[in-house]
Write a protein that holds these residues in place. Structure first.
Motif, mmCIF file in Angstrom:
data_model
loop_
_atom_site.group_PDB
_atom_site.id
_atom_site.type_symbol
_atom_site.label_atom_id
_atom_site.label_comp_id
_atom_site.label_asym_id
_atom_site.label_seq_id
_atom_site.Cartn_x
_atom_site.Cartn_y
_atom_site.Cartn_z
ATOM 1 N N ASP A 1 19.043 32.809 69.867
ATOM 2 C CA ASP A 1 19.389 33.951 70.718
ATOM 3 C C ASP A 1 20.227 33.524 71.914
ATOM 4 O OD1 ASP A 1 17.974 35.586 69.051
ATOM 5 O OD2 ASP A 1 16.211 35.758 70.336
ATOM 6 N N VAL A 2 20.181 32.227 72.252
ATOM 7 C CA VAL A 2 20.913 31.709 73.412
ATOM 8 C C VAL A 2 22.171 30.960 72.991
ATOM 9 C CG1 VAL A 2 20.807 30.131 75.387
ATOM 10 C CG2 VAL A 2 18.821 31.563 74.814
ATOM 11 N N TYR A 3 22.075 30.175 71.901
ATOM 12 C CA TYR A 3 23.175 29.274 71.531
ATOM 13 C C TYR A 3 23.846 29.695 70.227
ATOM 14 C CZ TYR A 3 21.565 26.346 75.288
ATOM 15 O OH TYR A 3 21.217 25.885 76.529
ATOM 16 N N ASP A 4 25.187 29.572 70.236
ATOM 17 C CA ASP A 4 25.987 29.883 69.045
ATOM 18 C C ASP A 4 26.010 28.722 68.060
ATOM 19 O OD1 ASP A 4 26.716 32.220 70.384
ATOM 20 O OD2 ASP A 4 28.537 31.310 71.207
ATOM 21 N N ALA A 5 25.966 27.501 68.605
ATOM 22 C CA ALA A 5 26.160 26.316 67.765
ATOM 23 C C ALA A 5 25.288 25.179 68.278
ATOM 24 C CB ALA A 5 27.624 25.899 67.763
ATOM 25 N N MET A 6 25.062 24.197 67.399
ATOM 26 C CA MET A 6 24.245 23.041 67.755
ATOM 27 C C MET A 6 24.893 21.782 67.195
ATOM 28 S SD MET A 6 20.234 22.245 66.778
ATOM 29 C CE MET A 6 20.585 21.834 65.062
ATOM 30 N N ILE A 7 24.883 20.722 68.010
ATOM 31 C CA ILE A 7 25.314 19.414 67.516
ATOM 32 C C ILE A 7 24.210 18.409 67.817
ATOM 33 C CG2 ILE A 7 27.760 19.920 67.824
ATOM 34 C CD1 ILE A 7 27.707 18.190 70.326
ATOM 35 N N GLU A 8 24.138 17.364 66.993
ATOM 36 C CA GLU A 8 23.092 16.364 67.148
ATOM 37 C C GLU A 8 23.680 14.985 67.354
ATOM 38 O OE1 GLU A 8 19.552 16.654 64.586
ATOM 39 O OE2 GLU A 8 20.579 18.328 63.585
ATOM 40 N N GLY A 9 23.084 14.240 68.275
ATOM 41 C CA GLY A 9 23.443 12.845 68.457
ATOM 42 C C GLY A 9 22.720 11.980 67.441
ATOM 43 N N PRO A 10 22.789 10.664 67.578
ATOM 44 C CA PRO A 10 22.119 9.764 66.634
ATOM 45 C C PRO A 10 20.608 9.901 66.716
ATOM 46 C CG PRO A 10 22.950 8.535 68.519
ATOM 47 C CD PRO A 10 23.499 9.920 68.641
ATOM 48 N N ASP A 11 19.919 9.525 65.630
ATOM 49 C CA ASP A 11 18.463 9.651 65.648
ATOM 50 C C ASP A 11 17.816 8.455 66.343
ATOM 51 O OD1 ASP A 11 18.341 7.524 63.818
ATOM 52 O OD2 ASP A 11 18.087 8.839 62.082
ATOM 53 N N VAL A 12 16.509 8.538 66.514
ATOM 54 C CA VAL A 12 15.770 7.534 67.284
ATOM 55 C C VAL A 12 15.890 6.150 66.660
ATOM 56 C CG1 VAL A 12 13.466 6.809 68.036
ATOM 57 C CG2 VAL A 12 14.169 9.200 68.279
ATOM 58 N N GLN A 13 15.737 6.056 65.332
ATOM 59 C CA GLN A 13 15.770 4.743 64.697
ATOM 60 C C GLN A 13 17.134 4.078 64.849
ATOM 61 O OE1 GLN A 13 12.998 3.190 63.483
ATOM 62 N NE2 GLN A 13 14.345 1.408 63.509
ATOM 63 N N TRP A 14 18.205 4.864 64.753
ATOM 64 C CA TRP A 14 19.551 4.303 64.963
ATOM 65 C C TRP A 14 19.677 3.754 66.378
ATOM 66 C CZ3 TRP A 14 23.688 4.754 68.191
ATOM 67 C CH2 TRP A 14 24.901 4.219 67.754
ATOM 68 N N LEU A 15 19.158 4.483 67.352
ATOM 69 C CA LEU A 15 19.223 4.025 68.745
ATOM 70 C C LEU A 15 18.414 2.756 68.951
ATOM 71 C CD1 LEU A 15 18.917 7.505 70.465
ATOM 72 C CD2 LEU A 15 20.930 6.039 70.511
ATOM 73 N N ILE A 16 17.296 2.626 68.249
ATOM 74 C CA ILE A 16 16.500 1.391 68.324
ATOM 75 C C ILE A 16 17.263 0.243 67.670
ATOM 76 C CG2 ILE A 16 14.398 0.238 67.525
ATOM 77 C CD1 ILE A 16 12.981 2.960 67.728
ATOM 78 N N ASP A 17 17.768 0.484 66.458
ATOM 79 C CA ASP A 17 18.466 -0.564 65.709
ATOM 80 C C ASP A 17 19.696 -1.087 66.455
ATOM 81 O OD1 ASP A 17 16.626 -0.272 63.679
ATOM 82 O OD2 ASP A 17 17.907 1.002 62.435
ATOM 83 N N ASN A 18 20.316 -0.217 67.249
ATOM 84 C CA ASN A 18 21.533 -0.596 67.959
ATOM 85 C C ASN A 18 21.286 -0.900 69.440
ATOM 86 O OD1 ASN A 18 24.050 -0.165 66.043
ATOM 87 N ND2 ASN A 18 22.564 1.433 65.564
#
Length: 451
Positions: A144-161
């Motif tokens: 109801d508030v947002y037209d679109a959504m984007i996602e950054g990297p997931d938690v495991q990727w952030l840990i691995d990197n």
């Protein structure tokens, strides 16, 4: 000035592209500890450099101070920024400079009426919202508030990197079979599972701290103010510098407690939901969970509070209430959506410590029966006041293999599932109840002592 990581720049580019292609409001989802304040600062810097006017708001004043510090370090022109709590913005509509861009942090609260009032007033202004957990306890989506959504990297990727600290997770591994009962469908009833897992603190809290993370800084999440004070006293009795803090703690005392914890002179900080969203203490390496929750937002925000990256850091999460059995681990993938979730049956548990009269996040006085704060949108989750303590329970390491199983586990037959962890991953992917896991594990002989 900040130097952005590649994934942070990519998030900004994706958001720009969404707006170029017609979206007026974009929700940006990025895990806790991934540097949302850095991304926000860079967006604000670019906008103010082009003579844009930024309106930034969030639900709690402590987070306002943190974003001001980020803006200053990030080279943002503060003369072209209005930075306030959501409540103050709602009360000053028409008095503050009209923005060319609105930025809302911790925007999973944005269905509250104060947020909606602001969005309606500035309906012609582009909106960027940030959240690690776009999820509401009542199942309502943010579409109801947002037209679109984007996602950054997931938690495991952030840990691995090496953008988030790796973690060890400790909890109890078995459900208390003696407290489980079957429903008419043959599955274990939600009520009996809740009684078996949801209202017991397993293990000796002080002994486990000594055994696993002695001397490290820890944040304790308790289920009630009275219990939080009690736990802090137990730590002090054991010679460990600890303090309790809640929304009613006098401001000067609360500021000193927070300052001492950030400086490291205070080892253990015990609280009830106060230290979660946006609270940044990189030196804190341990979270102790004594608060059962049905809220995925609370679980993620609290469990990951110790995972801010620091070279050589190993985070430790000690879950004395088996919250992982409901949500997996911090690196368990989640499918975020702007749509509403399927409604679940309402809980019959209405026991509370005392009538709720103050929001723990914005400190507003609210009706005792409120399920969420009408001002800041913080959900008021009812937690049973009487929580038993079983100090004899064995706390052990819970292996982090949910992420690897999530993609392929649903392709297996039930007969091919060989471990308790595989059953949990399969059930999570399929949306099965906790009782199904236990029933299958028992039939496969994976539960110790089961016949």
């Amino acid at each position: 000035m900040y130097k952005l990581y590649d994934y942070q720049n990519e998030i900004i580019v994706k958001a720009q592209n969404k707006m170029i292609n017609g979206a007026k409001s974009v929700l940006i989802v990025s895990p806790a500890g991934s540097g949302k304040s850095v991304i926000i600062s860079e967006i604000a810097r670019r906008a103010t450099n082009k003579k844009g006017q930024i309106l930034f708001f969030v639900h709690r004043k402590e987070l306002i101070e943190q974003i001001k510090e980020s803006f200053l370090y990030g080279g943002v022109n503060l003369d072209r920024c209005t930075i306030m709590t959501v409540g103050r913005v709602a009360n000053k509509l028409g008095e503050i400079p009209k923005p060319s861009l609105i930025i809302s942090d911790e925007t999973h609260h944005s269905l509250a009426k104060t947020y909606r009032k602001i969005y309606k007033y500035y309906s012609d202004v582009p909106l960027l919202g940030f959240s690690a957990t776009p999820w509401r306890l009542n199942g309502k989506g943010l579409g109801d508030v947002y037209d679109a959504m984007i996602e950054g990297p997931d938690v495991q990727w952030l840990i691995d990197n090496h953008y988030l600290a790796p973690f060890d997770y400790y909890s109890v591994n078995l459900i208390d079979e003696s407290k489980l009962s079957k429903s008419s469908t043959g599955d274990y009833s939600n009520k009996s599972i809740d009684e078996a897992v949801g209202h017991t603190i397993y293990g000796d809290v002080i002994k486990t701290y000594r055994d696993k993370v002695d001397g490290q800084q820890a944040i304790v999440y308790a289920h009630s103010i009275a219990f939080s004070k009690q736990i802090a006293q137990q730590f002090r009795d054991a010679g460990i510098n600890a303090a309790h803090c809640d929304s009613k703690t006098p401001q000067r005392e609360r500021d000193k407690i927070m300052s001492d914890f950030k400086k490291g002179t205070l080892k253990v900080l015990s609280n009830v939901d106060l230290i979660s969203e946006g609270y940044n203490v990189p030196d804190c390496s341990c979270v102790i969970m004594l608060r059962p929750t049905e809220s995925l937002v609370l679980f993620i925000q609290q469990s990951m509070r110790c995972m801010r990256f620091k070279p050589g850091k190993q985070a430790t999460i000690i879950d004395h209430v088996a919250n992982y059995t409901r949500f997996g681990l911090p690196n368990t993938p989640h499918k975020w959506t702007l749509k509403d979730r399927e409604k679940k049956k309402k809980s019959t548990n209405t026991t509370v410590d005392t009538p709720i009269k103050q929001c723990a996040f914005c400190f507003a006085v609210i009706p005792a029966q409120s399920k969420s704060c009408p001002l800041c949108g913080h959900e008021v989750e009812v937690v049973q006041s009487e929580i038993k303590v079983d100090e004899t329970a064995h706390i052990e390491k819970i292996e982090s293999n949910f992420r690897l199983q999530a993609d392929y586990i649903v392709t297996k037959k039930i007969s091919e599932l060989k471990s308790y962890e595989e059953l949990k991953a399969y059930a999570k992917a399929r949306g099965y109840k906790q009782g199904w896991i236990y029933f299958q594990a028992k039939n496969k002989g994976l539960i110790k002592g089961a016949k």
